[in-house]
Design a protein around this motif. Structure first.
Motif, PDB file in Angstrom:
ATOM      1  N   PRO A 524      69.953  46.512  68.832  1.00  7.91           N
ATOM      2  CA  PRO A 524      69.851  45.100  69.218  1.00  7.91           C
ATOM      3  C   PRO A 524      69.189  44.930  70.587  1.00  7.91           C
ATOM      4  O   PRO A 524      68.849  43.810  70.968  1.00  7.91           O
ATOM      5  CB  PRO A 524      71.303  44.647  69.248  1.00  7.91           C
ATOM      6  N   ASP A 525      69.037  46.026  71.318  1.00  8.30           N
ATOM      7  CA  ASP A 525      68.373  45.966  72.618  1.00  8.30           C
ATOM      8  C   ASP A 525      66.884  46.224  72.450  1.00  8.30           C
ATOM      9  O   ASP A 525      66.434  46.854  71.493  1.00  8.30           O
ATOM     10  CB  ASP A 525      68.955  47.018  73.571  1.00  8.30           C
ATOM     11  N   MET A 526      66.116  45.740  73.421  1.00 12.52           N
ATOM     12  CA  MET A 526      64.686  46.041  73.481  1.00 12.52           C
ATOM     13  C   MET A 526      64.519  47.456  74.045  1.00 12.52           C
ATOM     14  O   MET A 526      65.066  47.767  75.100  1.00 12.52           O
ATOM     15  CB  MET A 526      63.962  45.035  74.379  1.00 12.52           C
ATOM     16  N   ILE A 527      63.750  48.289  73.329  1.00 10.36           N
ATOM     17  CA  ILE A 527      63.537  49.669  73.761  1.00 10.36           C
ATOM     18  C   ILE A 527      62.039  49.942  73.779  1.00 10.36           C
ATOM     19  O   ILE A 527      61.326  49.628  72.822  1.00 10.36           O
ATOM     20  CB  ILE A 527      64.239  50.673  72.828  1.00 10.36           C
ATOM     21  N   ASP A 528      61.567  50.505  74.883  1.00 15.80           N
ATOM     22  CA  ASP A 528      60.174  50.952  74.953  1.00 15.80           C
ATOM     23  C   ASP A 528      60.128  52.277  75.688  1.00 15.80           C
ATOM     24  O   ASP A 528      61.053  52.629  76.444  1.00 15.80           O
ATOM     25  CB  ASP A 528      59.289  49.918  75.657  1.00 15.80           C
ATOM     26  N   ILE A 529      59.052  53.011  75.441  1.00 16.35           N
ATOM     27  CA  ILE A 529      58.806  54.290  76.113  1.00 16.35           C
ATOM     28  C   ILE A 529      57.451  54.174  76.788  1.00 16.35           C
ATOM     29  O   ILE A 529      56.472  53.761  76.158  1.00 16.35           O
ATOM     30  CB  ILE A 529      58.809  55.462  75.103  1.00 16.35           C
ATOM     31  N   ASN A 540      60.221  49.260  70.101  1.00 19.49           N
ATOM     32  CA  ASN A 540      60.911  48.985  68.846  1.00 19.49           C
ATOM     33  C   ASN A 540      60.688  47.534  68.408  1.00 19.49           C
ATOM     34  O   ASN A 540      60.087  46.726  69.109  1.00 19.49           O
ATOM     35  CB  ASN A 540      62.398  49.330  68.958  1.00 19.49           C
ATOM     36  N   ARG A 541      61.211  47.215  67.224  1.00 27.65           N
ATOM     37  CA  ARG A 541      60.992  45.885  66.653  1.00 27.65           C
ATOM     38  C   ARG A 541      61.596  44.790  67.520  1.00 27.65           C
ATOM     39  O   ARG A 541      61.030  43.710  67.658  1.00 27.65           O
ATOM     40  CB  ARG A 541      61.607  45.829  65.248  1.00 27.65           C
ATOM     41  N   GLU A 542      62.765  45.047  68.100  1.00 33.23           N
ATOM     42  CA  GLU A 542      63.428  44.023  68.885  1.00 33.23           C
ATOM     43  C   GLU A 542      62.592  43.621  70.094  1.00 33.23           C
ATOM     44  O   GLU A 542      62.523  42.445  70.457  1.00 33.23           O
ATOM     45  CB  GLU A 542      64.808  44.523  69.345  1.00 33.23           C
ATOM     46  N   MET A 543      61.923  44.605  70.698  1.00 32.44           N
ATOM     47  CA  MET A 543      61.105  44.283  71.865  1.00 32.44           C
ATOM     48  C   MET A 543      59.895  43.446  71.461  1.00 32.44           C
ATOM     49  O   MET A 543      59.560  42.454  72.134  1.00 32.44           O
ATOM     50  CB  MET A 543      60.643  45.566  72.561  1.00 32.44           C
ATOM     51  N   GLU A 601      68.240  42.757  81.823  1.00 37.73           N
ATOM     52  CA  GLU A 601      68.838  43.909  82.502  1.00 37.73           C
ATOM     53  C   GLU A 601      68.206  45.144  81.885  1.00 37.73           C
ATOM     54  O   GLU A 601      68.170  45.287  80.657  1.00 37.73           O
ATOM     55  CB  GLU A 601      70.352  43.919  82.287  1.00 37.73           C
ATOM     56  N   VAL A 602      67.657  46.028  82.710  1.00 40.84           N
ATOM     57  CA  VAL A 602      66.906  47.187  82.230  1.00 40.84           C
ATOM     58  C   VAL A 602      67.566  48.462  82.730  1.00 40.84           C
ATOM     59  O   VAL A 602      67.917  48.567  83.917  1.00 40.84           O
ATOM     60  CB  VAL A 602      65.432  47.133  82.713  1.00 40.84           C
ATOM     61  N   HIS A 603      67.717  49.425  81.819  1.00 39.24           N
ATOM     62  CA  HIS A 603      68.154  50.775  82.172  1.00 39.24           C
ATOM     63  C   HIS A 603      66.984  51.717  81.886  1.00 39.24           C
ATOM     64  O   HIS A 603      66.533  51.811  80.737  1.00 39.24           O
ATOM     65  CB  HIS A 603      69.379  51.199  81.358  1.00 39.24           C
ATOM     66  N   VAL A 604      66.457  52.371  82.910  1.00 38.55           N
ATOM     67  CA  VAL A 604      65.312  53.272  82.775  1.00 38.55           C
ATOM     68  C   VAL A 604      65.798  54.703  82.965  1.00 38.55           C
ATOM     69  O   VAL A 604      66.454  55.010  83.977  1.00 38.55           O
ATOM     70  CB  VAL A 604      64.213  52.940  83.800  1.00 38.55           C
ATOM     71  N   ARG A 605      65.444  55.569  82.005  1.00 39.97           N
ATOM     72  CA  ARG A 605      65.879  56.969  82.053  1.00 39.97           C
ATOM     73  C   ARG A 605      64.650  57.864  81.933  1.00 39.97           C
ATOM     74  O   ARG A 605      63.789  57.649  81.080  1.00 39.97           O
ATOM     75  CB  ARG A 605      66.850  57.263  80.901  1.00 39.97           C
ATOM     76  N   ARG A 606      64.597  58.854  82.811  1.00 42.95           N
ATOM     77  CA  ARG A 606      63.487  59.808  82.766  1.00 42.95           C
ATOM     78  C   ARG A 606      63.806  60.897  81.754  1.00 42.95           C
ATOM     79  O   ARG A 606      64.868  61.518  81.829  1.00 42.95           O
ATOM     80  CB  ARG A 606      63.260  60.419  84.146  1.00 42.95           C
ATOM     81  N   ILE A 607      62.873  61.126  80.804  1.00 41.91           N
ATOM     82  CA  ILE A 607      63.107  62.110  79.747  1.00 41.91           C
ATOM     83  C   ILE A 607      61.892  63.013  79.615  1.00 41.91           C
ATOM     84  O   ILE A 607      60.807  62.698  80.116  1.00 41.91           O
ATOM     85  CB  ILE A 607      63.404  61.422  78.390  1.00 41.91           C
ATOM     86  N   SER A 619      66.279  47.447  77.422  1.00 43.80           N
ATOM     87  CA  SER A 619      66.349  46.143  78.091  1.00 43.80           C
ATOM     88  C   SER A 619      67.150  45.171  77.233  1.00 43.80           C
ATOM     89  O   SER A 619      67.100  45.213  76.004  1.00 43.80           O
ATOM     90  CB  SER A 619      64.939  45.577  78.323  1.00 43.80           C
ATOM     91  N   ARG A 620      67.861  44.267  77.925  1.00 48.74           N
ATOM     92  CA  ARG A 620      68.689  43.281  77.217  1.00 48.74           C
ATOM     93  C   ARG A 620      68.500  41.917  77.875  1.00 48.74           C
ATOM     94  O   ARG A 620      68.495  41.801  79.109  1.00 48.74           O
ATOM     95  CB  ARG A 620      70.159  43.703  77.263  1.00 48.74           C
TER      96      ARG A 620
END
Length: 863
Positions: A524-529, A540-543, A601-607, A619-620
Motif C-alpha cells: 500500500p506504500d509507494m516504493i521506488d528504487i 511499484n504500481r502504488e507510486m 513520509e519517506v524511509h530511504v535504505r541503502r542496499i 513513501s507514504r
C-alpha cells in the motif's frame, strides 16, 4: 571547281611573290634551324615562328601564309589537332607535320586529317634539307593544283561548290557517298530544291551570311533525314561558295559516351572517397587531386607537388614496407603496386590508406617514367578487421558454446569452449554430427531444423536435456539462427550454454521472486528504487498511481523531479552518507503529474543490488496526518486563547463583581447590586463569545440563496431594538430608539449559511455601536458585499490586528467579535479586508462570494 581556276595567270603572279611560311615550334627547338635552311634554299621564303598552337592560330588570323610547318608534340595539344583547327578556320593552307616522335598511327591520323606532307626528323644532316624540299614543292603552283585536286577527292571531309545562284557545280566522292545520290543527277540543281528541309533553318541563315559578307562561317547542323550531325565550313569562292562538311555523328556519340563515362568515373571516385596521384618518377614531381588532399584534411593548394609530401606523412613504421612494394612493382615482380599504411592527417591523427597504382609510361631503357594510382581511406575497414579479430578472440573466450552448422546439422566451425565440451580439438569436430541438433530434432514435433534450413523460420530457440561427452543429463539452452551471406544460406549459427545449475537456482529464485513481486507490487506504500545519481530505475504500481504517471514515465526520472523539496546536491550527499543497509526517515512533499502536491513520509535504505549501490525508498501519503496535526495545532491555539480569557479577561468582571458584593454587604446599599448585575452581564456576553469562537467559528451549515438586504434588516432589528424599548447594551435608556441606524443598500442574493451570516452581521453592528458609530450601511460589491459604519474608523497600521482574538479598543468589548467575523468568512471561503468608509468610519469588505445562478444561466449551463 574553285581550285581549277588557279591554273590561269595566278601562278605566275604568285611565283614572283614572297613565300610566307609559319613554323610552329612547340618548345622543340627546331624553329631557328628550319628557318635558316628554308631561307637559304629559296630567297623568296620568309619564315615566322610561333611557340604554340594558340600563337599559330593568332598569326594565321592576322596574316596570310603560304605554308604551315608544325611539330607533333605541342603544349596541351598536338600537331594533328592543330591541323584540324587550321582546316576548319583557314581552309587549305599547305600544312607540313615535322615530328621526331612519330609512328605509323600518327602518320595515318595526320593523313586522314588532310596533312600535305609528313616529315620525320632523323639525322641532323638531312632532316632540314628534306623539310625545305617539301615546303618548296608545296608552295609551287603545280604542286598546289595537284595537292588541291588530290585533297578534294581523298579528304575524309565531304566537299561541294555552289555558284552564285546556289546551284551545285561540284561534289567530291565523299559528298556523293554522304547524300547517297549520283553526282550527274544533282549537278546544276539548286541546293534549296535538293534539300528543302534546310529552308528556314539556321543553316540557311549561315549560308546567306557567307554570300552577303564574303566571310567564311562554321556551323553545325543535324540532318533528320540522314540522322547525322554535320560540321559545315562555308567559304566564299570565285563565282559562288565552297562547302566543307564533315559527319561528326560518331564523334558526338563518342564524346557523349566519354562525357557520361567521365561523369560516372568522377561520381565513382567521389562516392568511394578515392584520391588520385600522378607521379613523374624521373623528377619526383607528384600531382595530387583535391580528394587526395581532403582525405588527409588538407586543401589541394596547401600541398607541395613533390614526393616528399607523401613520404613525410607516412607512418615511420610503415614507410619501409610501402617502398618495398613500390620497388617490387618497378622491378616487374608485380603487375600492380599495392600497400596499406598509416598516414598523418592535418589534425595530427592517423588514417589507414590503401595505396594502389601502376607504371603507365616506361623509358626506352625499361625504367619507369610515370606512375599513377589512387588512395582509399580504409580506416573504417581496418577498424572492422580489428573488430573481427577481437570478435574471434571473444568468441573463443566465451563461456558459451558457439559454432556454425551445415544444412545437415554437422559442425563447420566451433569455438574453444565447445571443443572442451566435446573433449576434442576444434578442427577435429569439423564434419561431425551435433548431439544437440540430433536431440532437438528427436524431441520436437515435425522437423524444426529442416524448416530453419529451408527458410520457413528464421530462428529456433529452446531448452532441452542432452547427454554430452563430458556431462550426462545436461540442461542446455540453445539458439539456432540462419546464417545468410550475400542472399544465400551459408549455414546455421548455433549458441548453446549449459544451464543445469542455473535452472536449479532459477526455480528457487522464481519462488523467492514471486513473493518479493507480491510484496513490491501489492504494497500500500509507494516504493521506488533509484541509483546513486538519483535516477529512478523501478517503481511499484502504488507510486505510479499516486503520482499519476505510467511506469515507463517514472522509470528514468530523477528523484528531485518527484520530490519538490529535494535539491540534487543535498540528496546525493544524504545518500552517500548512508552506510550499507542503513535507513533514514524524512518528511517532504511529492509533486504529481498534474502539478498538485501532497506531503509524504519517506524511509530511504541503502542496499546492494548485484554489486551496485541502490536506494530503496518507501513513501507514504501523510496528508490526513498533517491535516490532523494542523487541527490539533489550531485546537491548541484555541486552548491557549481560552486559557488567556479565563486567566485574564474573565478575572476582571469577577473582581468587579466581588468588589461590589463586598461593598453591598458592608454598606447595605442596593445600588451596588445593579453594578454587580452589569458585571454578570459582561461575563455572560464574554462567555457567549468565547463559546461561539470555540464551537462555531470555523463551521458552516448548508449553503442556500440568502437575500442579503432582508437578512441585514432582520438582524438589525434583533440587535438594536425590542418591543419594550430596552437598551440591549446596558446603557442609558433611548426612549425606544436604537443608538445605531442600519441602512440596507444591498438587494442581491448570496450563497451562504444564513444563520452564520446573521451572526457575522450582528457582530459588525455591535462593533459599530461599541466604538461610537451612529449609522451602519450594508451594500453590494461586484463579487461580494460590504458593511460600513461612521465611527472613528481603524488606523491603517492597526487594521491587520483587529481580527486577532481578544483585540479591542472599546471599554465594553470582549475582543472576540471581529475574530468570529473573520472565521465565519473563512468558513464560507471568503476574503475579508478592512478599509476606510466614505464617512471616515470602518468599512469591512467581503469578496469571493458566490451568487445563485439566474434561471437563464442555469438553462445555458445545463445545455
Amino acid at each position: 571547281m574553285s581550285g581549277a581556276n588557279r591554273a590561269d595567270g595566278t601562278a605566275g603572279a604568285k611565283a614572283a611573290s614572297p613565300v610566307r611560311v609559319l613554323v610552329v615550334d612547340g618548345g622543340l627547338g627546331f624553329a631557328e634551324a628550319a628557318a635558316s635552311r628554308l631561307e637559304s634554299r629559296d630567297d623568296r621564303i620568309e619564315v615566322r615562328t610561333a611557340v604554340d598552337a594558340d600563337a599559330a592560330l593568332d598569326a594565321l588570323s592576322a596574316a596570310t601564309f603560304d605554308c604551315v610547318v608544325s611539330g607533333y608534340e605541342l603544349a596541351e595539344t598536338d600537331g594533328v589537332d592543330l591541323l584540324e583547327t587550321v582546316r576548319d578556320r583557314h581552309g587549305d593552307v599547305p600544312f607540313v607535320l615535322f615530328t621526331g616522335s612519330g609512328s605509323e598511327a600518327v602518320a595515318s591520323e595526320a593523313i586522314s586529317a588532310g596533312v600535305d606532307e609528313y616529315v620525320r626528323r632523323s639525322e641532323p644532316a638531312d632532316q632540314y634539307a628534306r623539310l625545305a624540299g617539301a615546303v618548296t614543292e608545296l608552295v609551287s603552283e603545280t604542286r598546289d593544283d595537284r595537292r588541291l585536286a588530290t585533297h578534294l577527292e581523298h579528304t575524309s571531309d565531304a566537299f561541294c561548290e555552289l555558284d552564285a545562284e546556289w546551284r551545285l557545280t561540284y561534289l567530291n566522292g565523299r559528298a556523293a557517298e554522304f547524300i547517297e545520290r549520283d553526282p550527274d543527277e544533282v549537278l546544276g540543281e539548286r541546293i534549296w530544291d535538293l534539300f528543302p528541309e534546310i529552308v528556314g533553318t539556321d543553316a540557311e541563315t549561315a549560308l546567306r551570311e557567307v554570300a552577303e559578307t564574303g566571310e567564311g562561317k562554321r556551323f553545325e547542323y543535324h540532318v533528320d533525314r540522314l540522322g547525322a550531325d554535320l560540321v559545315v565550313n562555308a567559304y566564299p569562292a570565285p563565282g559562288g561558295r565552297a562547302l566543307y562538311f564533315r559527319d561528326v555523328t560518331e564523334r558526338r556519340e563518342r564524346e557523349r559516351e566519354l562525357r557520361e563515362l567521365s561523369e560516372r568515373l568522377q561520381l565513382a571516385v567521389e562516392g568511394a572517397d578515392i584520391g588520385v596521384w600522378d607521379w613523374n618518377v624521373r623528377t619526383d614531381e607528384v600531382r595530387f587531386d583535391e580528394r587526395w588532399a581532403a582525405i588527409l584534411g588538407h586543401e589541394r593548394d596547401e600541398l607541395a607537388f613533390e614526393l616528399g609530401t607523401w613520404e613525410e606523412r607516412v607512418h615511420p613504421d610503415d614507410i619501409d614496407a610501402a617502398w618495398s612494394a613500390i620497388e617490387a612493382h618497378f622491378a616487374g615482380e608485380s603487375d600492380l603496386y599495392q600497400s596499406d599504411y598509416r598516414m598523418r592527417t592535418e589534425s595530427g591523427d592517423w588514417k589507414w590508406i590503401r595505396d594502389r597504382g601502376r607504371v603507365v609510361e616506361w623509358t626506352d631503357d625499361g625504367e619507369p617514367r610515370r606512375a599513377v594510382g589512387i588512395h582509399i581511406d580504409v580506416t573504417d575497414e581496418k577498424e572492422r578487421e580489428r573488430d573481427l579479430e577481437r570478435y574471434r578472440r571473444i568468441v573463443d573466450e566465451l563461456p558459451e558454446s558457439v559454432c556454425t552448422y551445415d544444412a545437415n546439422g554437422r559442425f563447420a566451425l566451433v569455438n574453444d569452449h565447445l571443443a572442451e565440451v566435446y573433449d576434442a580439438a576444434p578442427e577435429g569436430l569439423a564434419g561431425e554430427p551435433s548431439r544437440l541438433v540430433e536431440r532437438v530434432r528427436a524431441a520436437s514435433d515435425g522437423d524444426p531444423w529442416r524448416a530453419l534450413v529451408e527458410g520457413d523460420r528464421d530462428s529456433l530457440t529452446g531448452t532441452t536435456e542432452v547427454d554430452l561427452p563430458t556431462k550426462s543429463d545436461a540442461i542446455v539452452d540453445y539458439d539456432f539462427s540462419r546464417l545468410v551471406i550475400d542472399g544465400e544460406l551459408d549455414g546455421v549459427l548455433g549458441i548453446s550454454r549449459d544451464v543445469t545449475e542455473q535452472r536449479r537456482r532459477q526455480r528457487r529464485l522464481e519462488r523467492t521472486s514471486a513473493r518479493l513481486e507480491a510484496l513490491f507490487e501489492g504494497s500500500p506504500d509507494m516504493i521506488d528504487i533509484h541509483d546513486e545519481g538519483g535516477e529512478i530505475v523501478d517503481a511499484n504500481r502504488e507510486m505510479t498511481r499516486e503520482l499519476g504517471y505510467d511506469r515507463d514515465e517514472v522509470v528514468g526520472m530523477d528523484v528531485w523531479e518527484v520530490d519538490a523539496e529535494l535539491e540534487p546536491d543535498e540528496g546525493i550527499r544524504l545518500w552517500h552518507g548512508l552506510e550499507m543497509d542503513e535507513t533514514v526517515r524524512l518528511e517532504t512533499t511529492f509533486t504529481r503529474a498534474d502539478g498538485s502536491t501532497f506531503p509524504v513520509e519517506v524511509h530511504v535504505r541503502r542496499i546492494d543490488v548485484r554489486g551496485e549501490d541502490r536506494f530503496l525508498a518507501s513513501s507514504r501519503d501523510i496528508s490526513e496526518r498533517k491535516a490532523y496535526e494542523r487541527r490539533i495545532e489550531r485546537e491548541n491555539e484555541r486552548l491557549d486563547e481560552f486559557a488567556s480569557i479565563v486567566s485574564h479577561d474573565l478575572r476582571n468582571p469577577l473582581n468587579v463583581l466581588s468588589g461590589y458584593l463586598r461593598l453591598a454587604r458592608e454598606t447595605g446599599d442596593d445600588s451596588y447590586f445593579d453594578r454587580c448585575e452589569r458585571a454578570l452581564d459582561e461575563m455572560e456576553r464574554l462567555i457567549e463569545d468565547v463559546l461561539t469562537l470555540a464551537k462555531q467559528g470555523e463551521a458552516v451549515g448548508s449553503f442556500e440563496p440568502v437575500h442579503l438586504g432582508e437578512l441585514a434588516a432582520r438582524y438589525s432589528d434583533d440587535a438594536f431594538g425590542s418591543a419594550e424599548g430596552e437598551d440591549p447594551f446596558g446603557g442609558d435608556e433611548t426612549e425606544g430608539e436604537p443608538r445605531v441606524t442600519v441602512a440596507v443598500e444591498a438587494d442581491g442574493e448570496i450563497c451562504a449559511d444564513s444563520g452564520r451570516v446573521g451572526q457575522l452581521l450582528g457582530n459588525l453592528f455591535r462593533n459599530a455601536d461599541e466604538h461610537g458609530g451612529d449609522r451602519v450601511v450594508v451594500g453590494d460589491l461586484p463579487d461580494g458585499f460590504y458593511v460600513a459604519d461612521d465611527g472613528p474608523g481603524i488606523d491603517a497600521d492597526r487594521r491587520d490586528e483587529v481580527f486577532e482574538s481578544g483585540y479591542t479598543t472599546s471599554e465594553t468589548g470582549t475582543g472576540f467579535g471581529l475574530s468570529i467575523v473573520q472565521r465565519i468568512a473563512e468558513a464560507h471561503g471568503w476574503e475579508v479586508a478592512v478599509t476606510e468608509g466614505e464617512r471616515g468610519g470602518a468599512r469591512f469588505e467581503f469578496t469571493g462570494v458566490d451568487r445563485p445562478e439566474s434561471p437563464a444561466e442555469t438553462a445555458e449551463s445545463s445545455g
